[in-house]
Design an enzyme around this catalytic site. Structure first.
Site, PDB file in Angstrom:
ATOM      1  N   VAL A  66     -21.037  -5.668 -41.280  1.00 25.91           N
ATOM      2  CA  VAL A  66     -21.711  -6.838 -40.635  1.00 25.91           C
ATOM      3  C   VAL A  66     -21.406  -6.613 -39.140  1.00 25.91           C
ATOM      4  CG1 VAL A  66     -20.974  -7.501 -42.173  1.00 25.91           C
ATOM      5  CG2 VAL A  66     -19.177  -7.609 -40.362  1.00 25.91           C
ATOM      6  N   ASN A  92     -18.199 -13.512 -45.411  1.00 31.27           N
ATOM      7  CA  ASN A  92     -16.235 -13.340 -46.342  1.00 31.27           C
ATOM      8  C   ASN A  92     -15.821 -12.124 -46.022  1.00 31.27           C
ATOM      9  OD1 ASN A  92     -13.737 -13.535 -47.834  1.00 31.27           O
ATOM     10  ND2 ASN A  92     -14.693 -11.263 -49.316  1.00 31.27           N
ATOM     11  N   SER A 144     -10.374 -19.310 -40.963  1.00 32.28           N
ATOM     12  CA  SER A 144      -8.685 -19.308 -41.455  1.00 32.28           C
ATOM     13  C   SER A 144      -7.927 -20.394 -41.420  1.00 32.28           C
ATOM     14  CB  SER A 144      -7.823 -18.360 -41.125  1.00 32.28           C
ATOM     15  OG  SER A 144      -6.634 -18.658 -40.834  1.00 32.28           O
ATOM     16  N   TYR A 156      -7.618 -13.149 -33.325  1.00 31.98           N
ATOM     17  CA  TYR A 156      -8.351 -13.861 -34.529  1.00 31.98           C
ATOM     18  C   TYR A 156      -8.216 -15.224 -35.114  1.00 31.98           C
ATOM     19  CZ  TYR A 156      -7.377 -13.964 -39.926  1.00 31.98           C
ATOM     20  OH  TYR A 156      -8.041 -14.345 -41.938  1.00 31.98           O
ATOM     21  N   SER A 159     -11.260 -15.835 -33.058  1.00 34.92           N
ATOM     22  CA  SER A 159     -12.651 -15.359 -33.909  1.00 34.92           C
ATOM     23  C   SER A 159     -12.876 -16.656 -35.279  1.00 34.92           C
ATOM     24  CB  SER A 159     -12.634 -14.369 -34.888  1.00 34.92           C
ATOM     25  OG  SER A 159     -12.105 -13.132 -33.416  1.00 34.92           O
ATOM     26  N   LYS A 160     -11.403 -16.189 -35.935  1.00 27.59           N
ATOM     27  CA  LYS A 160     -11.835 -18.280 -36.183  1.00 27.59           C
ATOM     28  C   LYS A 160     -12.640 -19.267 -36.153  1.00 27.59           C
ATOM     29  CE  LYS A 160     -11.154 -15.487 -40.450  1.00 27.59           C
ATOM     30  NZ  LYS A 160     -12.325 -15.076 -41.311  1.00 27.59           N
TER      31      LYS A 160
HETATM   32  N1  LIG Z   1      -5.730 -13.114 -47.700  1.00 30.90           N
HETATM   33  C1  LIG Z   1      -5.219 -14.687 -46.140  1.00 30.90           C
HETATM   34  O1  LIG Z   1      -4.512 -15.003 -46.870  1.00 30.90           O
HETATM   35  C2  LIG Z   1      -6.664 -15.099 -45.683  1.00 30.90           C
HETATM   36  C3  LIG Z   1      -5.967 -16.199 -44.964  1.00 30.90           C
HETATM   37  C4  LIG Z   1      -7.110 -16.627 -44.345  1.00 30.90           C
HETATM   38  C5  LIG Z   1      -8.244 -16.481 -44.264  1.00 30.90           C
HETATM   39  N2  LIG Z   1      -8.591 -15.216 -44.708  1.00 30.90           N
HETATM   40  C6  LIG Z   1      -9.853 -14.827 -44.333  1.00 30.90           C
HETATM   41  O2  LIG Z   1     -10.307 -14.678 -45.925  1.00 30.90           O
HETATM   42  C7  LIG Z   1     -11.434 -13.519 -45.761  1.00 30.90           C
HETATM   43  C8  LIG Z   1     -11.494 -12.519 -47.209  1.00 30.90           C
HETATM   44  O3  LIG Z   1      -9.870 -11.739 -46.829  1.00 30.90           O
HETATM   45  P1  LIG Z   1      -9.456 -10.563 -47.944  1.00 30.90           P
HETATM   46  O4  LIG Z   1      -7.784 -11.740 -48.030  1.00 30.90           O
HETATM   47  O5  LIG Z   1      -9.886 -10.943 -49.527  1.00 30.90           O
HETATM   48  O6  LIG Z   1      -8.885  -9.726 -47.211  1.00 30.90           O
HETATM   49  P2  LIG Z   1     -10.069  -8.024 -47.986  1.00 30.90           P
HETATM   50  O7  LIG Z   1      -8.455  -6.945 -46.882  1.00 30.90           O
HETATM   51  O8  LIG Z   1      -9.081  -8.283 -49.688  1.00 30.90           O
HETATM   52  O9  LIG Z   1     -10.509  -8.079 -47.785  1.00 30.90           O
HETATM   53  C9  LIG Z   1     -11.933  -8.102 -46.619  1.00 30.90           C
HETATM   54  C10 LIG Z   1     -13.538  -7.513 -46.556  1.00 30.90           C
HETATM   55  O10 LIG Z   1     -13.496  -7.129 -45.791  1.00 30.90           O
HETATM   56  C11 LIG Z   1     -14.041  -5.865 -45.759  1.00 30.90           C
HETATM   57  N3  LIG Z   1     -14.818  -5.363 -44.858  1.00 30.90           N
HETATM   58  C12 LIG Z   1     -13.653  -5.250 -43.546  1.00 30.90           C
HETATM   59  N4  LIG Z   1     -14.735  -4.656 -42.458  1.00 30.90           N
HETATM   60  C13 LIG Z   1     -15.859  -5.149 -42.328  1.00 30.90           C
HETATM   61  C14 LIG Z   1     -17.431  -4.638 -41.976  1.00 30.90           C
HETATM   62  N5  LIG Z   1     -17.070  -5.166 -40.631  1.00 30.90           N
HETATM   63  N6  LIG Z   1     -18.824  -4.654 -42.447  1.00 30.90           N
HETATM   64  C15 LIG Z   1     -18.223  -5.486 -44.120  1.00 30.90           C
HETATM   65  N7  LIG Z   1     -17.742  -5.711 -45.159  1.00 30.90           N
HETATM   66  C16 LIG Z   1     -16.036  -5.614 -44.643  1.00 30.90           C
HETATM   67  C17 LIG Z   1     -12.992  -4.999 -46.381  1.00 30.90           C
HETATM   68  O11 LIG Z   1     -13.839  -2.930 -46.589  1.00 30.90           O
HETATM   69  C18 LIG Z   1     -13.624  -5.960 -47.799  1.00 30.90           C
HETATM   70  O12 LIG Z   1     -13.633  -5.196 -48.820  1.00 30.90           O
HETATM   71  C19 LIG Z   1     -10.989 -12.866 -44.855  1.00 30.90           C
HETATM   72  O13 LIG Z   1     -12.375 -13.572 -44.007  1.00 30.90           O
HETATM   73  C20 LIG Z   1      -9.940 -13.373 -44.039  1.00 30.90           C
HETATM   74  O14 LIG Z   1      -9.823 -13.224 -42.495  1.00 30.90           O
HETATM   75  C21 LIG Z   1      -8.099 -14.228 -45.944  1.00 30.90           C
END
Ligand SMILES: NC(=O)c1ccc[n+]([C@@H]2O[C@H](COP(=O)([O-])OP(=O)(O)OC[C@H]3O[C@@H](n4cnc5c(N)ncnc54)[C@H](O)[C@@H]3O)[C@@H](O)[C@H]2O)c1
Length: 264
Positions: A66, A92, A144, A156, A159-160
């Site tokens: 991305v 996402n 987030s 972070y 960004s968010k």
């Molecule tokens: N898990 C949490 O507690 C939490 C809390 C708040 C927000 N989030 C947000 O939710 C979203 C999903 O997080 P998750 O927990 O499923 O994480 P995850 O690590 O399981 O999945 C993230 C995915 O993004 C992909 N990715 C990373 N860099 C990339 C790039 N440059 N281009 C394309 N794809 C890329 C990774 O390969 C992975 O498949 C994220 O934006 C994260 O910041 C997660």
């Protein structure tokens, strides 16, 4: 109750190879959408797609970083070539590093903001013109709670918070094209991104401080699907916090809650 809100819809999910992104691809496909699973990791994206195809759904995997303009333009074109349109975009893909300001190197700041802030910007630029052509679109930006209250790290949170801000601008800019743009701000929910933290003593302590404890992916998915569906057609520019009470409360500890013990 079985639902089928996305028959004939095409949904792109970035970061669809893991965690929330994978669960979203499955959920869209289960409600008859064609899922475009894009991820920097093509192997995991293909695994997501195999799961969908094996259950009779429609999906394609596209390798996309991305942070690369060429990649996201290619992703949008590939989705159009395969399915003819794009109705839904879930920004996402994301990464995080838990780190204090003084320990954060410039390279870390650049990488984090490139994926978490510039990424959604580039993806939206590539996808929105296709939505404008048809006067229809739903965009959900996965932000987030860190963008609401400030935690995890400067890069972070910046960004968010920036993503929540961009959501509001895009909602204004593209309302004339009936494109609704909203963000979801999850608190902690269990995925690979926070596996090490969750298993640490700090993770256990944090889970106790969230009124409803650590969340599960299944508790975030329905909220994203709601904002992607016609059920939310009059909602745009909103940030929906889904954090088990984390941002709305501060736990002052047992001494506080027992403050009036014995009072009549
Ligand atoms: N898990 C949490 O507690 C939490 C809390 C708040 C927000 N989030 C947000 O939710 C979203 C999903 O997080 P998750 O927990 O499923 O994480 P995850 O690590 O399981 O999945 C993230 C995915 O993004 C992909 N990715 C990373 N860099 C990339 C790039 N440059 N281009 C394309 N794809 C890329 C990774 O390969 C992975 O498949 C994220 O934006 C994260 O910041 C997660």
């Amino acid at each position: 109750m079985e639902r089928n809100r996305f028959a004939d819809r095409v949904a792109i999910v970035t970061g669809g190879g893991s965690g929330l992104g994978r669960a979203l691809c499955y959920a869209f496909a289960e409600e008859s959408a064609s899922a475009v699973c894009s991820d920097i990791n093509i192997d995991t994206a293909k695994e997501t797609v195999s799961g969908i195809l094996n259950s009779g759904g429609k999906a394609i995997a596209i390798k996309t970083d991305v942070t690369s303009d060429a990649d996201v333009i290619g992703m949008a074109k590939a989705a159009i070539e395969e399915f003819g349109k794009i109705d839904i975009l879930v920004n996402n893909a994301g990464i995080n590093v838990r780190q204090g300001l003084l320990d954060t190197k410039e390279e870390t700041w650049d990488k984090m903001t490139a994926v978490d802030l510039k990424g959604p910007f580039l993806v939206a630029k590539a996808v929105i013109p296709y939505m404008m052509e048809r006067n229809y679109g739903k965009i959900v930006n996965i932000a987030s709670v860190a963008g609401v209250v400030g935690c995890v790290s400067s890069a972070y949170t910046a960004s968010k918070a920036g993503l929540i801000g961009m959501t509001k601008v895009w909602a204004l800019e593209f309302a004339p094209y009936r494109i609704c743009v909203n963000s979801v701000a999850p608190g902690f929910f269990a995925t690979p991104i926070n596996e090490a933290l969750r298993k640490s003593p700090l993770g256990e302590k944090l889970a106790k401080q969230v009124p409803l404890g650590f969340g599960k992916v299944e508790q975030i998915v329905p909220v994203v699907l709601f904002l992607s569906s016609s059920e939310s057609d009059y909602i745009t520019g909103h940030c929906l916090v889904v954090d088990g009470g984390l941002s709305g409360t501060r736990d002052f500890g047992p001494e506080y809650w027992g403050f009036d013990k014995g009072k009549k």
